[in-house]
Structures are given as C-alpha cells and as structure tokens.
Motif scaffolding. Structure first.
Motif, PDB file in Angstrom:
ATOM      1  N   ALA A   2      46.878  72.319  39.518  1.00  0.00           N
ATOM      2  CA  ALA A   2      47.272  72.655  38.152  1.00  0.00           C
ATOM      3  C   ALA A   2      46.501  73.903  37.734  1.00  0.00           C
TER       4      ALA A   2
ATOM      5  N   LEU B 177      44.352  74.652  35.793  1.00  0.00           N
ATOM      6  CA  LEU B 177      43.288  74.104  34.951  1.00  0.00           C
ATOM      7  C   LEU B 177      42.003  74.129  35.766  1.00  0.00           C
TER       8      LEU B 177
ATOM      9  N   THR C 268      37.238  72.569  29.725  1.00  0.00           N
ATOM     10  CA  THR C 268      37.465  73.885  30.322  1.00  0.00           C
ATOM     11  C   THR C 268      36.463  74.869  29.720  1.00  0.00           C
TER      12      THR C 268
ATOM     13  N   PHE D 252      39.713  67.244  27.804  1.00  0.00           N
ATOM     14  CA  PHE D 252      40.731  66.418  28.466  1.00  0.00           C
ATOM     15  C   PHE D 252      40.186  65.007  28.711  1.00  0.00           C
TER      16      PHE D 252
ATOM     17  N   ASP E 102      40.011  62.010  30.931  1.00  0.00           N
ATOM     18  CA  ASP E 102      40.188  61.994  32.383  1.00  0.00           C
ATOM     19  C   ASP E 102      40.580  60.605  32.901  1.00  0.00           C
TER      20      ASP E 102
ATOM     21  N   CYS F  37      42.243  60.402  35.672  1.00  0.00           N
ATOM     22  CA  CYS F  37      42.467  60.679  37.095  1.00  0.00           C
ATOM     23  C   CYS F  37      41.169  60.403  37.849  1.00  0.00           C
TER      24      CYS F  37
ATOM     25  N   ARG G 262      55.640  64.535  38.553  1.00  0.00           N
ATOM     26  CA  ARG G 262      54.724  65.694  38.518  1.00  0.00           C
ATOM     27  C   ARG G 262      54.940  66.552  37.268  1.00  0.00           C
TER      28      ARG G 262
ATOM     29  N   LYS H  37      53.417  64.682  34.421  1.00  0.00           N
ATOM     30  CA  LYS H  37      51.947  64.823  34.536  1.00  0.00           C
ATOM     31  C   LYS H  37      51.507  66.145  33.912  1.00  0.00           C
ATOM     32  N   THR H  38      52.258  67.217  34.180  1.00  0.00           N
ATOM     33  CA  THR H  38      51.911  68.525  33.613  1.00  0.00           C
ATOM     34  C   THR H  38      52.018  68.486  32.091  1.00  0.00           C
TER      35      THR H  38
ATOM     36  N   GLU I 104      49.039  66.769  30.740  1.00  0.00           N
ATOM     37  CA  GLU I 104      47.887  67.686  30.785  1.00  0.00           C
ATOM     38  C   GLU I 104      47.912  68.619  29.576  1.00  0.00           C
TER      39      GLU I 104
ATOM     40  N   LEU J  62      44.638  63.620  31.684  1.00  0.00           N
ATOM     41  CA  LEU J  62      44.754  63.827  33.133  1.00  0.00           C
ATOM     42  C   LEU J  62      45.110  62.514  33.820  1.00  0.00           C
TER      43      LEU J  62
END
Ligand code: PLP
Length: 389
Positions: free
Chosen positions: A11, A13, A25, A31, A33, A35, A340, A343-344, A347, A352
C-alpha cells in the motif's frame, strides 16, 4: 525505478512509529492496526516490556551463533515446554523455516523407526505453509507453485475438514499429516468440531506424526497458547512463528520427546535463537502467560466476532459471512466487491486489515486490544460498507 525486487505490492503507506494498537505516518495520520504485521505484533507496537527486553539485550550481546551456549534459548525452550504439550524446542527465524524443520522431522522420525519409505506428508487444500520450495509444495496451491517446477516430491492435499478424504489419502509411504488448526491465508477457516481429534486417531492408527502449523493461529491468537488446545488434542509436532517474537523475527518447532529426532548435525541455522530473539521471545511469553491475559483474548475475540456477525446482518449486500476464532477473525465480501479494494478503502478511513483467500478480509489485531478498539474498527467498517449499498 528502485533496485528493490518487486516481490510485493505494498500500500502507498509508510509508518514512522507505532504505539499500542495505533500506527502513525510521518505526516501524523493515525491508523488503527487490525493487521498487526499479519498476526505478528501480538503486544501491539512499542510495548514497554518488549522494548526494554530488546534494548537491554542489545547493550550486552546481539549474536554469537550456535557454536556457543545461549542461556536464553535454554530458558525460553523450557518455558515453552512447560506451558505446552512439548518436550523439545528448536528455534528458527521464520514460519517457513519452522515448517521446513518439521518436514525434516517427519522424514527422520519414520527413517529412525525403520520406515525410510514413509516420506510423504498429507496437507490440506487452501493451506499456506510458507514460500520455500518444500512449503509451497506442501500447500500445493497453483498460484504459489507457478514458475517453480519441478515441485518438491512428497506432498499431497485433501479437503480441509474432511476426515474421510484424509483417511483415503494415507498410503504405505505416508509419514505425517500437516494441518493448520485455523487456516489463515486460505480464508480464515477453523477446523470443524472433531476434526483434529479425528486426525490424531488416524495418525495413531497408521503410525503417522500429527503436525500442526500454528505459525498464525498459535501464541495466544485464539485465546489459548496454541489453537489445538481447544480440541484437547496432543500433536507430535507444532511449528510456530509470527506472534512468538512480537515483531522480532523468530520461529520455533515444538515436539514431543518421541518426535524430537533432530540431533547434532541434523539441522541448524546461523541466526536461529540468537540472544536478541530470545530476549524478546521471553518478554512476549511473560505477557502472554500473565494471569487473565488469554481470558482477555477470548472475551474481546467474542466481542469482535459478534460485531462482525452484526455487520454481516446489517449489510447483507456487502458481506457474506463472518468467521474465525478469538482474535483471528475474517469477514467474507460478496462477489462484486474485491477484498483488496475494500481493504484500501478501510485504510483510507484509518483502519488496517489483511486480505486472505476466498475474498475474505482478516482482522488480526494485537492481542491487547480493548472493546473500545472493536467499536472503533466496526464504525470504520460501517462507514466504508455504507458506500457500497
Ligand atoms: N504457516 C502459516 C500458517 C502462515 O500463515 C505463514 C505466513 O503467513 C507461514 C507458515 C510462513 O511464515 P513466514 O512468512 O514467517 O515464513
């Protein structure tokens, strides 16, 4: 163009720092998380106890190789054995290596017992065991094998959860059965009731080793130290990694005394079990084994599972099904929405998650999350889902 080999499609990111269950970031965006580095950062980011263990060890000695005694290995192996079915532990650097070692154990065990002809391992369809030549052969998925033939000999696959198929696949050349108690990459499927016990019985009947891949579902992720414990089954070999190092590269093979067949010269690794890894692994285990920690995983896992089921009910044109165990949960999207892409979008809204097979999104948060983080994640899911109705 960068010299970096384009093996990933990351990504757009990059994170500068992490704290607890959040990543940040460089420009200050936050974010949530869910994940966790694909089920790795079990204690979240920058956990004070893990940071201290790593930095204190870093000031002393990083690496010496296995030519020398590493006291941290002896200590962590003994603690893992005391907390599990295992009598023997070997430390690797990754999940794939833990699986490779397990495959070698299956072959050597049978050879040591007078059956060199038994070298084949039966695994499951939709499995994932790593990216080495033997582990892609074990999983047998075409997308993993593409371009890398000839396929390493000695592996076959049957449908996950089907004991009749497994029994029918056993031959005079079978050495072991290899199964993930909860399939991760393949789309988040937990073994059906009675399946792991049925595999144990089959292995006992035919003299096979029962090997579990707990790289993803182990180390507390389902609310037990190892997922197979829910079934009350004792395996011969377990491969684990990911959460065991909380973000420091570490894997392990755990075996019973009888399956602990690797001796001097049979196997090894330069880095495996180095002092840094052992310090962090010990700190992770300190936290995992604290009174009530795994109960917390069960409780918050139930909250997450319920919330995901409610999402499916609320957005039936977006989601098909919620499934999983503990803090290893998945939500399957309808055919028209690609996991996917979704998922984006998540984000973009500050959450995430990880993709999986079967158009599933995996939620693999740090094990330290609270109910409030579940509420926050579900609100983001709702915002994104609402765009699709
Ligand atoms: N086994 C399972 C179940 C996994 O999920 C993974 C990685 O995702 C592996 C093995 C391979 O682990 P590693 O990527 O550390 O080699």
């Amino acid at each position: 163009m960068s010299a970096l080999m384009p093996t990933y499609a990351p990504a757009d990111l990059a994170f500068e720092k992490g704290e607890g269950v959040y990543l940040y970031t460089a420009d200050g965006r936050r974010f949530l998380d869910f994940c966790a580095g694909i089920a790795v950062n079990c204690m979240g980011h920058a956990h004070p106890h893990l940071v201290e263990a790593l930095t204190e060890q870093a000031k002393k000695v990083w690496h010496v190789s296995n030519l020398y005694t590493i006291p941290g290995q002896i200590k962590l192996a003994d603690r893992l054995a005391a907390a599990s079915f295992a009598d023997r532990v070997f430390f690797s650097n990754s999940g794939a290596e833990a699986l490779e070692g397990s495959i070698k154990i299956a072959r050597k065990y049978q050879k040591d017992h007078g059956h060199p002809e038994r070298f084949r391992i039966i695994a499951c369809e939709n499995a994932f065991h790593g990216r080495t030549l033997a582990t892609i052969a074990a999983a047998g998925q075409a997308k993993l094998l593409e371009g890398f033939t000839p396929v390493v000999d000695g592996f076959s696959q049957v449908a996950f959860g089907n004991l009749n198929e497994m029994r029918a696949a056993v031959t005079d050349e079978t050495a072991a059965i290899l199964v993930e108690p909860v399939q991760g990459e393949g789309g988040l499927r937990a073994a059906p009731e009675g399946y792991l016990q049925g595999l144990r019985d089959l292995c006992d009947e035919f003299g096979l080793l029962l090997m579990f891949d707990e790289v993803q579902c182990g180390m507390g992720r389902t609310g037990k130290l190892f997922a197979h414990e829910w079934a009350g089954v004792t395996p011969d070999v377990v491969a684990t990694a990911k959460g065991i190092g909380g973000g420091f590269p570490l894997g392990a093979i755990l075996t019973t005394e009888a399956a602990g067949v690797l001796g001097v010269g049979n196997h090894g690794t330069t880095y495996g079990g180095n002092p840094l890894a052992m310090a962090v692994g010990g700190a992770v285990l300190d936290e995992l084994l604290k009174d009530g920690f795994l109960d917390h995983v069960v409780a918050v896992g139930e909250t997450l599972g319920r919330a995901l089921s409610a999402l499916v009910e609320k957005f039936p044109t977006v989601f098909v099904e919620a499934r999983g165990q503990g803090l290893m949960q998945g939500i399957k999207l309808v055919e028209g929405i690609v996991n996917r892409d979704f998922k984006t979008e998540l984000e973009g809204a500050g959450l995430l998650v990880a993709p999986a097979g079967d158009n599933v999104l995996r939620l693999l948060p740090p094990l330290i999350i609270e109910d409030s983080h579940v509420t926050e994640a579900i609100a983001i899911f709702e915002t994104v889902a609402a765009r699709h109705i």
